[in-house]
Design a protein around this motif. Sequence first.
Motif, PDB file in Angstrom:
ATOM      1  N   LEU A  11       0.667  -1.054  -0.097  1.00 14.00           N
ATOM      2  CA  LEU A  11      -0.014  -0.044   0.094  1.00 14.00           C
ATOM      3  C   LEU A  11       0.737   1.280   0.162  1.00 14.00           C
ATOM      4  O   LEU A  11       0.295   2.058  -0.924  1.00 14.00           O
ATOM      5  N   ALA A  12       1.930   1.224   0.477  1.00 11.13           N
ATOM      6  CA  ALA A  12       2.787   2.152   0.774  1.00 11.13           C
ATOM      7  C   ALA A  12       3.369   2.630  -0.038  1.00 11.13           C
ATOM      8  O   ALA A  12       3.813   3.937  -0.520  1.00 11.13           O
ATOM      9  N   ARG A  13       3.839   1.970  -1.328  1.00 15.54           N
ATOM     10  CA  ARG A  13       4.339   2.205  -2.844  1.00 15.54           C
ATOM     11  C   ARG A  13       4.006   2.104  -3.750  1.00 15.54           C
ATOM     12  O   ARG A  13       3.741   2.474  -4.547  1.00 15.54           O
ATOM     13  N   LEU A  14       2.735   2.654  -3.245  1.00 11.13           N
ATOM     14  CA  LEU A  14       1.177   2.857  -4.497  1.00 11.13           C
ATOM     15  C   LEU A  14       1.484   4.101  -4.876  1.00 11.13           C
ATOM     16  O   LEU A  14       1.788   5.360  -3.839  1.00 11.13           O
ATOM     17  N   PRO A  15       1.519   4.588  -6.143  1.00 14.26           N
ATOM     18  CA  PRO A  15       1.833   5.901  -6.435  1.00 14.26           C
ATOM     19  C   PRO A  15       0.520   6.819  -5.548  1.00 14.26           C
ATOM     20  O   PRO A  15      -0.684   6.570  -5.421  1.00 14.26           O
ATOM     21  N   PRO A  16       0.407   7.920  -5.932  1.00 17.34           N
ATOM     22  CA  PRO A  16       0.054   9.445  -4.775  1.00 17.34           C
ATOM     23  C   PRO A  16      -1.560   9.405  -6.226  1.00 17.34           C
ATOM     24  O   PRO A  16      -1.374   9.361  -7.665  1.00 17.34           O
ATOM     25  N   LEU A  17      -2.734   9.338  -5.457  1.00 19.28           N
ATOM     26  CA  LEU A  17      -3.461   9.127  -6.171  1.00 19.28           C
ATOM     27  C   LEU A  17      -3.868  11.142  -6.269  1.00 19.28           C
ATOM     28  O   LEU A  17      -2.892  12.192  -6.153  1.00 19.28           O
ATOM     29  N   PRO A  18      -4.816  11.297  -7.268  1.00 19.27           N
ATOM     30  CA  PRO A  18      -4.479  12.550  -7.697  1.00 19.27           C
ATOM     31  C   PRO A  18      -5.800  13.546  -6.305  1.00 19.27           C
ATOM     32  O   PRO A  18      -6.182  13.174  -5.928  1.00 19.27           O
ATOM     33  N   THR A  24      -8.558  -2.181  -0.264  1.00 22.21           N
ATOM     34  CA  THR A  24     -10.020  -2.135  -0.796  1.00 22.21           C
ATOM     35  C   THR A  24     -10.375  -0.349  -0.860  1.00 22.21           C
ATOM     36  O   THR A  24     -11.114  -0.534  -1.996  1.00 22.21           O
ATOM     37  N   LEU A  25     -10.580   0.146   0.164  1.00 17.95           N
ATOM     38  CA  LEU A  25     -10.843   1.536   0.437  1.00 17.95           C
ATOM     39  C   LEU A  25     -10.062   2.371  -0.978  1.00 17.95           C
ATOM     40  O   LEU A  25     -10.349   2.679  -1.691  1.00 17.95           O
ATOM     41  N   ARG A  26      -9.225   2.185  -1.363  1.00 18.40           N
ATOM     42  CA  ARG A  26      -7.754   2.341  -1.874  1.00 18.40           C
ATOM     43  C   ARG A  26      -8.227   2.163  -3.143  1.00 18.40           C
ATOM     44  O   ARG A  26      -8.564   3.062  -4.327  1.00 18.40           O
ATOM     45  N   GLN A  27      -8.347   1.148  -3.588  1.00 16.17           N
ATOM     46  CA  GLN A  27      -9.119  -0.070  -5.405  1.00 16.17           C
ATOM     47  C   GLN A  27     -10.662   1.475  -5.388  1.00 16.17           C
ATOM     48  O   GLN A  27     -10.380   1.267  -6.376  1.00 16.17           O
ATOM     49  N   ALA A  28     -10.898   1.332  -4.255  1.00 16.08           N
ATOM     50  CA  ALA A  28     -12.693   2.051  -4.666  1.00 16.08           C
ATOM     51  C   ALA A  28     -12.651   3.999  -4.722  1.00 16.08           C
ATOM     52  O   ALA A  28     -13.306   3.794  -5.579  1.00 16.08           O
ATOM     53  N   ALA A  29     -11.170   3.983  -3.937  1.00 16.29           N
ATOM     54  CA  ALA A  29     -11.175   5.763  -4.694  1.00 16.29           C
ATOM     55  C   ALA A  29     -10.971   5.844  -5.819  1.00 16.29           C
ATOM     56  O   ALA A  29     -10.992   6.596  -6.907  1.00 16.29           O
ATOM     57  N   GLU A  30      -9.961   5.254  -5.902  1.00 17.12           N
ATOM     58  CA  GLU A  30      -9.148   4.755  -7.856  1.00 17.12           C
ATOM     59  C   GLU A  30     -10.335   4.629  -8.526  1.00 17.12           C
ATOM     60  O   GLU A  30     -10.518   5.172  -9.538  1.00 17.12           O
ATOM     61  N   ASP A  31     -11.506   3.831  -8.278  1.00 20.31           N
ATOM     62  CA  ASP A  31     -11.978   3.491  -9.146  1.00 20.31           C
ATOM     63  C   ASP A  31     -13.272   4.821  -9.627  1.00 20.31           C
ATOM     64  O   ASP A  31     -13.701   5.783 -10.543  1.00 20.31           O
ATOM     65  N   LEU A  32     -13.642   5.570  -8.522  1.00 16.91           N
ATOM     66  CA  LEU A  32     -14.105   6.917  -8.058  1.00 16.91           C
ATOM     67  C   LEU A  32     -14.002   7.833  -9.057  1.00 16.91           C
ATOM     68  O   LEU A  32     -14.383   8.527  -9.874  1.00 16.91           O
ATOM     69  N   LEU A  33     -12.277   8.007  -8.777  1.00 15.36           N
ATOM     70  CA  LEU A  33     -11.818   9.615  -9.264  1.00 15.36           C
ATOM     71  C   LEU A  33     -10.847   9.143 -10.465  1.00 15.36           C
ATOM     72  O   LEU A  33     -10.898   9.822 -11.482  1.00 15.36           O
ATOM     73  N   GLY A  34     -11.454   7.738 -10.899  1.00 20.90           N
ATOM     74  CA  GLY A  34     -11.137   7.500 -12.660  1.00 20.90           C
ATOM     75  C   GLY A  34      -9.090   7.533 -12.579  1.00 20.90           C
ATOM     76  O   GLY A  34      -8.507   7.545 -13.536  1.00 20.90           O
ATOM     77  N   ALA A  35      -8.875   6.696 -11.578  1.00 17.04           N
ATOM     78  CA  ALA A  35      -6.986   6.742 -11.137  1.00 17.04           C
ATOM     79  C   ALA A  35      -7.015   5.795 -11.515  1.00 17.04           C
ATOM     80  O   ALA A  35      -7.697   4.814 -11.801  1.00 17.04           O
ATOM     81  N   PRO A  36      -5.774   5.276 -12.055  1.00 21.19           N
ATOM     82  CA  PRO A  36      -5.129   3.792 -12.907  1.00 21.19           C
ATOM     83  C   PRO A  36      -5.412   3.048 -12.072  1.00 21.19           C
ATOM     84  O   PRO A  36      -5.088   3.684 -10.697  1.00 21.19           O
ATOM     85  N   THR A  37      -5.901   1.789 -11.882  1.00 25.11           N
ATOM     86  CA  THR A  37      -5.824   0.568 -10.896  1.00 25.11           C
ATOM     87  C   THR A  37      -4.816   0.204 -10.102  1.00 25.11           C
ATOM     88  O   THR A  37      -3.507  -0.318 -11.243  1.00 25.11           O
ATOM     89  N   THR A  38      -4.259   0.694  -9.618  1.00 24.34           N
ATOM     90  CA  THR A  38      -3.245   0.207  -8.812  1.00 24.34           C
ATOM     91  C   THR A  38      -3.246  -1.122  -7.328  1.00 24.34           C
ATOM     92  O   THR A  38      -2.180  -1.371  -7.250  1.00 24.34           O
ATOM     93  N   ALA A  39      -4.477  -0.623  -6.908  1.00 26.75           N
ATOM     94  CA  ALA A  39      -4.405  -1.120  -5.245  1.00 26.75           C
ATOM     95  C   ALA A  39      -4.581  -3.105  -5.785  1.00 26.75           C
ATOM     96  O   ALA A  39      -6.215  -2.939  -6.173  1.00 26.75           O
ATOM     97  N   GLN A  40      -4.997  -3.928  -5.353  1.00 25.33           N
ATOM     98  CA  GLN A  40      -5.493  -4.882  -5.006  1.00 25.33           C
ATOM     99  C   GLN A  40      -4.900  -5.659  -4.032  1.00 25.33           C
ATOM    100  O   GLN A  40      -4.352  -5.592  -2.862  1.00 25.33           O
ATOM    101  N   VAL A  41      -6.596  -6.639  -3.602  1.00 29.06           N
ATOM    102  CA  VAL A  41      -6.422  -6.684  -2.075  1.00 29.06           C
ATOM    103  C   VAL A  41      -5.388  -8.328  -1.720  1.00 29.06           C
ATOM    104  O   VAL A  41      -4.570  -8.779  -0.665  1.00 29.06           O
ATOM    105  N   SER A  42      -5.508  -8.790  -2.776  1.00 31.95           N
ATOM    106  CA  SER A  42      -4.542 -10.386  -2.801  1.00 31.95           C
ATOM    107  C   SER A  42      -3.524  -9.735  -3.286  1.00 31.95           C
ATOM    108  O   SER A  42      -3.854  -9.442  -4.191  1.00 31.95           O
TER     109      SER A  42
END
Length: 293
Positions: free
Chosen positions: A154-161, A274-292
């Motif tokens: 999670l810490a290595r994921l790129p920043p959200l908009p 899961t929250l990060r993935q939901a934020a990416e989806d809502l903001l139209g950001a590239p998908t980077t978070a995976q729960v597994s």
Amino acid sequence: MPTRLASRVFAAITLGWLLAGAPLAHADERWIVLGGDIAATLAALDADANVVARDDTVLYPPQMAALPSVGYLRQLSAESVLSLQPDRVLAAGHAGPQEVLEQLAAVGVTVETINAPPTLDAIADKVRTVGRLTGRSEEGDALASELDQKLERLARLPPLPPTRAMFILQHSGLTPRVAGSDTAAHTALEAISLENAFAAMAGYQSVGAEALAKQAPELVIMSQRGLNALGGEAALWQLPGMALTPAGREQQLIVIDDQALLGFGPRAPDQLLTLRQAAEDLLGAPTTAQVSP
């Protein structure tokens, strides 16, 4: 034996027992768990077979939530706990009052207090501690390593908009109670790269229409329980001042499991992803978070 002396003796015995390695529980031992994070950890380690009761904050797993309650975590009474005839109590660090725990120890109940700061970094240590206390050190070490890996990912994921978010813990009438700094919710927002629109205030506070309009959150995060209590999503957008915010105009909402997220137990890393993935989806950001992995 005076209560204070009994507490010291108990602490010394407990320390020696921990250093020697915790034995497996006897099948007929009766445990009470205090704290939702401790309960979730016991369940994750398959170490909950001896649990016969819990406090009001234990809402997961369902089979543990169905057990008798001894009251609220911070306002316990020795009488309510002893009525369940426990052999051992496993308690979160903020369980109390302390005098009650000392009373339990003085009459022969083994009281294990798992002290851990309310931070993501402390989750793995908490899991290891519970593993040692329940004779499941190997399982605890393995789960702790897995949780650390998820948090590192999670810490290595790129920043959200850049996005200003508002975390509503609950509501009181028509006034939402939102998270400021020095809260678990603020930590969660930071962990997934969202800006807390109310970071300038401390703790959880009620905010009115003027504050909502001024801070202009672009995204609302709220638990399903809180949303149900409010009357559903339509009622959320009708709160005074909400229509003046970008979040209200665009109806940008993410619904989360607050028990899993804010307790900083073993479910928190997956809930953050899961929250990060939901934020990416809502903001139209590239998908980077995976729960597994």
